[in-house]
Design a protein around this motif. Structure first.
Motif, PDB file in Angstrom:
ATOM      1  N   THR A 104       7.049  -1.880  12.882  1.00 36.67           N
ATOM      2  CA  THR A 104       7.603  -0.580  13.663  1.00 36.67           C
ATOM      3  C   THR A 104       8.337   0.135  12.834  1.00 36.67           C
ATOM      4  N   LEU A 105       9.050   0.160  12.138  1.00 36.84           N
ATOM      5  CA  LEU A 105       9.902   1.302  11.439  1.00 36.84           C
ATOM      6  C   LEU A 105       9.249   1.905  11.062  1.00 36.84           C
ATOM      7  N   ALA A 106       7.762   1.568  10.389  1.00 36.02           N
ATOM      8  CA  ALA A 106       7.019   2.900   9.703  1.00 36.02           C
ATOM      9  C   ALA A 106       6.302   2.767  10.758  1.00 36.02           C
ATOM     10  N   THR A 107       5.638   2.489  11.424  1.00 42.65           N
ATOM     11  CA  THR A 107       5.103   4.262  12.476  1.00 42.65           C
ATOM     12  C   THR A 107       5.970   5.080  13.618  1.00 42.65           C
ATOM     13  N   VAL A 108       7.636   4.126  12.876  1.00 40.69           N
ATOM     14  CA  VAL A 108       8.202   5.507  13.849  1.00 40.69           C
ATOM     15  C   VAL A 108       8.388   7.304  13.235  1.00 40.69           C
ATOM     16  N   PRO A 109       7.817   6.935  11.243  1.00 43.46           N
ATOM     17  CA  PRO A 109       7.962   8.838  11.173  1.00 43.46           C
ATOM     18  C   PRO A 109       6.563   8.938  11.623  1.00 43.46           C
TER      19      PRO A 109
ATOM     20  N   ALA B 246       0.770  -1.249  -0.567  1.00 42.48           N
ATOM     21  CA  ALA B 246      -0.576   0.168  -0.067  1.00 42.48           C
ATOM     22  C   ALA B 246       0.785   1.630  -0.072  1.00 42.48           C
ATOM     23  N   ASP B 247       1.692   1.540   1.393  1.00 36.09           N
ATOM     24  CA  ASP B 247       2.294   2.435   1.212  1.00 36.09           C
ATOM     25  C   ASP B 247       4.352   2.337   1.750  1.00 36.09           C
ATOM     26  N   PRO B 248       4.873   1.991   0.512  1.00 33.44           N
ATOM     27  CA  PRO B 248       6.458   1.845   1.222  1.00 33.44           C
ATOM     28  C   PRO B 248       7.543   2.699   1.714  1.00 33.44           C
ATOM     29  N   HIS B 249       6.010   3.947   1.043  1.00 36.01           N
ATOM     30  CA  HIS B 249       7.669   5.261   1.832  1.00 36.01           C
ATOM     31  C   HIS B 249       7.432   5.014   3.139  1.00 36.01           C
ATOM     32  N   GLN B 250       6.655   4.440   3.741  1.00 36.45           N
ATOM     33  CA  GLN B 250       6.544   4.902   5.404  1.00 36.45           C
ATOM     34  C   GLN B 250       7.864   3.821   6.184  1.00 36.45           C
ATOM     35  N   LEU B 251       7.898   2.787   5.554  1.00 40.84           N
ATOM     36  CA  LEU B 251       9.262   1.700   5.972  1.00 40.84           C
ATOM     37  C   LEU B 251      10.773   3.029   5.547  1.00 40.84           C
TER      38      LEU B 251
ATOM     39  N   GLU C 159      11.825  -1.244  -4.267  1.00 42.25           N
ATOM     40  CA  GLU C 159      13.114  -0.958  -4.687  1.00 42.25           C
ATOM     41  C   GLU C 159      12.479   0.190  -5.557  1.00 42.25           C
ATOM     42  N   ARG C 160      10.842   0.790  -6.145  1.00 44.38           N
ATOM     43  CA  ARG C 160      10.877   1.637  -7.073  1.00 44.38           C
ATOM     44  C   ARG C 160      10.796   2.943  -5.726  1.00 44.38           C
ATOM     45  N   ALA C 161      10.138   2.084  -4.642  1.00 41.57           N
ATOM     46  CA  ALA C 161       9.958   3.621  -3.997  1.00 41.57           C
ATOM     47  C   ALA C 161      12.337   4.264  -3.595  1.00 41.57           C
ATOM     48  N   VAL C 162      12.543   3.383  -3.116  1.00 39.77           N
ATOM     49  CA  VAL C 162      13.748   3.858  -2.893  1.00 39.77           C
ATOM     50  C   VAL C 162      14.435   4.840  -4.109  1.00 39.77           C
ATOM     51  N   LYS C 163      14.205   4.517  -5.436  1.00 35.80           N
ATOM     52  CA  LYS C 163      14.325   5.125  -6.243  1.00 35.80           C
ATOM     53  C   LYS C 163      14.187   6.556  -6.187  1.00 35.80           C
ATOM     54  N   GLU C 164      13.090   6.561  -5.852  1.00 35.51           N
ATOM     55  CA  GLU C 164      12.046   7.664  -5.748  1.00 35.51           C
ATOM     56  C   GLU C 164      12.840   8.423  -4.962  1.00 35.51           C
TER      57      GLU C 164
END
Lengths: 424, 150
Positions: free
Chosen positions: A213-218, A99-104, A136-141
Motif C-alpha cells: 500500500t505504502l509503496a504504491t503511494v509515490p 526488488a525495489d525497496p525505495h518505493q516503500l 536498512e541500506r536504502a534508509v541510509k541512502e
C-alpha cells in the motif's frame, strides 16, 4: 510475457536490488517532491480520490483511513508499516522489498508528511532478514540524499524511520498486536475501539499500512489519480496488484497485474496452467484466510468487490492453486492447524474453537468421522464467527466455511467410506 | 567478590560487554526502553544460540525493566528459543503451499538423515529441526530456513 503496465515491479530484475541512483533515474522520489509542494490535506485527498485500497488483506480504502487520522493533534504521532506478511501463500511484500525497496521509503515519507506523523516504524518479520538488510541500506541512502532525516528536501519537515525485526508469530500481523510488539510488550491484540488512529503506539495516534500500500503511494503522487484508476481492468477499481502464485502451477511466481484480471488468466496465462496437465479444482484467492474459489469462479474478476459478491475475499492476492487430485478436507485441515497453532490464546473461541476444529478435521480426514462430527463442525463455525477477540479466528473460518459450502459432498464421502477417498 | 566475577563471565558468554553497553546507552536516552526487549533478546540469541534464564535477567538489567516483562515477551515468540538448540536451527515450512508440493516428504527425509524427530537436536549439538509456519517463499516451495537464511 507480462504485457500489463508495470508500476511496482518496473525495475525488478531477478536476484537484484535497485539502489538509489537507478531508482531516481526511473522517476524515484518525484512523488515525494510533488507531495511536499502540496498541503498535507491535499495529499490525503489525492490518495482518497485515487481509490487506493489497502493491499494487506482487508482492502480498506487507504485515503479514508488517513482521513480518520488526527493529523493536527499536537504531540507524538506515528506511522507504522506492517511487513509481517505471515499469512501462508503470501509472499509479495518480500518480492517487492527485495526488488525495489525505495518505493516503500518514499511512500512512508509521503504518508508521514500527509499525516504529519514524522516518526515511522517498518515492522518486518523474522524470516525476512534479507529484506531488513536491503531496507536498512536504502534508509541510509535516502538519509544521505536528503529524502529522509531532518528537513527533507529543504521542506522543513523531518522524517525518522526505524526498522524493527520481529521474532515470529502470525498474530503480529494484526495491527494492535503489532503495536504491542513494537512497544516490547506481550503481543496479544488490543480491543478496538480505541482504534490506533486515536490511541496506537505508546498510546499516541498511529497509522498502520501494509508494505505494498505504502509503496504504491509515490506512483499515485507522481502520475495522478486518473492514471492510477485506468491501470485497473475493472472500471470500478483502481491500480495494479501484486499476485503471488503458488501451489499446483507450472509457474508459481509473483506478478504485477491489473485489478480485475480474471482468475482464469491468472492461472492459465501467468501461472502457466495447472501442473501435470491436471484440472483446476480450487484455489485460495488471497492467502490462507480467504474462502476457496472453485472452477465455477474461474471467469470472475480478481478484485475486492467481485470476490466479496461470491462470499470470498481478494485478501493479499496470494493465489494458491489445488489440482483435481487434492483432498480439500486435507487442505482445510492443514490451514486450520496453522491458525490453531498461531492463535495467541487470548480468547476462548480462538484458542479452544480452532483446536476443536482441528480435532474434527483430523477425525474426518483419517476416516473416523461421523455425521455428528459434521454437525459439530458446522456448530463450531457458527459459534466462532463474530465471537473472537480479533480477526484471526474470523479469518480461520474462511476456508472452513468454504469447505462446507463448496465441498460438503467431499466431507460426506470421507465419512461414508471411512477413509480419505483421495488416498485410495 | 568471587560471585561477582563468575556472574560477569556468565554474562559475557551471553553477549559481549560492548554490546551490553551499547544497549544500556540506547535505553538511557529513549523514552520507552521496553521497545528494545526483542532486539536485545535477538542479540543474545545470535551470540549464544538461545536465551537461558540468565539472558532474560541480563536483558532486564540492561534495559532497566522487570524480568517478568522480558519473560512474557520472550515466551510469546516462536523464534526466541528459551531452551537449548543446536548451532544451526533448521525450520521446515509445513504451511499450505509447501504442504501442497510435498513438504511432508522433506521433513521425513530430514528426520531420517539427521536421526532426530521434529523438535529434537542432534547428539553432536549441531542441528535442531523445527516445524515453522509459512516463510514467505511460497513461489519457491517447498521452503526451509537454516539460521536466518531461507
Amino acid at each position: 510475457m507480462n504485457a500489463y503496465p508495470q508500476v511496482l515491479f518496473k525495475n525488478r530484475r531477478p536476484g537484484e536490488t535497485v539502489l538509489l541512483p537507478e531508482y531516481e533515474k526511473s522517476g524515484g522520489y518525484q512523488g515525494l517532491r510533488k507531495a511536499l509542494k502540496m498541503s498535507p490535506g491535499e495529499v490525503c485527498a489525492l490518495v482518497k480520490d485515487s481509490g487506493l485500497r489497502g493491499r494487506g488483506g482487508a482492502g480498506f480504502p487507504t485515503g479514508i483511513k488517513w482521513s480518520f487520522f488526527p493529523s493536527s493533534q499536537p504531540g507524538d504521532k506515528y506511522l507504522v508499516c506492517n511487513g509481517d506478511e505471515m499469512e501462508p501463500g503470501t509472499y509479495k511484500d518480500r518480492q517487492l522489498l527485495l526488488a525495489d525497496p525505495h518505493q516503500l521509503l518514499e511512500g512512508m515519507a509521503i504518508a508521514a508528511y500527509a499525516l504529519q506523523a514524522p516518526v515511522g516504524y517498518i515492522f518486518l518479520r523474522y524470516a525476512y532478514e534479507d529484506c531488513s538488510l536491503r531496507v536498512e541500506r536504502a534508509v541510509k541512502e535516502a538519509i544521505a540524499a536528503g529524502y529522509l532525516g531532518k528537513n527533507i528536501l529543504g521542506s522543513g519537515f523531518d522524517v525518522e524511520l526505524h526498522v524493527h525485526r520481529s521474532a515470529g508469530r502470525y498474530i503480529l500481523g494484526e495491527e494492535t498486536s503489532l503495536l504491542n510488539g513494537l512497544e516490547g510488550g506481550r503481543p496479544n491484540p488490543r480491543s478496538k475501539p480505541p482504534f490506533p488512529a486515536q490511541r496506537g503506539l505508546f498510546g499516541r495516534p498511529t497509522n498502520v499500512n501494509n508494505v505494498e500500500t505504502l509503496a504504491t503511494v509515490p506512483h499515485i503522487l507522481a502520475h495522478g489519480k486518473v492514471w492510477f484508476h485506468n491501470l485497473a481492468l475493472n472500471p470500478e477499481s483502481a491500480g495494479t496488484k501484486l499476485f503471488g502464485l503458488s501451489g499446483h502451477l507450472n509457474k508459481p511466481e509473483c506478478f504485477e497485474l491489473p485489478l480485475g484480471v480474471t482468475l482464469r488468466e491468472v492461472v492459465d496465462e501467468f501461472g502457466g496452467g495447472v501442473r501435470g496437465g491436471k484440472k483446476f479444482k480450487a484455489c485460495l484467492p488471497g492467502g490462507a484466510s480467504t474462502p476457496y474459489l472453485a472452477a465455477e469462479h474461474l471467469d470472475l474478476m480478481m478484485d475486492f468487490d467481485p470476490l466479496e459478491e461470491v462470499d470470498s475475499r481478494l485478501g493479499t492476492a496470494g493465489v494458491t492453486v489445488f489440482d483435481e487430485d487434492t483432498c480439500m478436507v486435507a487442505v482445510t485441515r492443514n490451514l486450520n492447524q496453522f491458525f490453531a497453532r498461531e492463535s495467541c490464546g487470548w480468547c476462548t473461541p480462538c484458542r479452544d474453537g480452532l483446536a476443536t476444529i482441528s480435532w474434527l478435521l483430523d477425525r474426518i480426514e483419517f476416516g473416523r468421522g461421523t455425521e455428528d462430527d459434521l454437525t459439530m463442525l458446522k456448530d463450531q463455525v457458527r459459534n466462532i464467527k463474530g465471537r473472537s477477540f480479533c480477526a484471526l479466528a474470523e479469518g480461520a473460518m474462511g476456508p472452513v466455511e468454504a469447505l462446507l459450502r463448496l465441498f460438503e459432498d467431499e466431507i460426506k464421502d470421507h465419512i461414508r467410506k471411512g477413509c480419505c477417498p483421495f488416498k485410495q | 567478590m568471587a560471585r561477582g566475577v563468575k556472574k560477569l563471565k556468565v554474562m559475557t558468554e551471553l553477549l559481549p560487554q560492548e554490546q551490553v553497553d551499547s544497549f544500556k546507552a540506547k535505553a538511557a536516552v529513549i523514552a520507552h526502553p521496553h521497545e528494545l526487549i526483542v532486539d536485545l533478546l535477538r542479540a543474545i540469541q545470535s551470540h549464544h544460540d538461545w536465551v537461558p534464564d540468565d539472558g532474560v535477567l541480563l536483558t532486564a538489567e540492561t534495559l532497566g525493566v522487570l524480568p517478568i516483562e522480558v519473560e512474557e515477551v520472550a515466551t510469546f515468540y516462536d523464534k526466541i528459543f528459551r531452551r537449548a538448540v543446536g548451532r544451526r536451527v533448521i525450520h521446515v515450512c509445513d504451511s499450505i503451499c509447501c504442504w501442497s508440493i510435498g513438504a511432508e516428504m522433506i521433513t521425513e527425509h530430514l528426520q531420517k538423515s539427521l536421526g532426530i524427530k521434529l523438535g529434537e537436536t542432534t547428539a553432536d549439538g549441531v542441528f535442531t529441526l523445527l516445524p515453522t509456519c509459512c516463510l514467505g517463499a511460497c513461489g519457491e516451495a517447498p521452503a526451509m530456513m537454516i539460521g536466518l537464511t531461507i
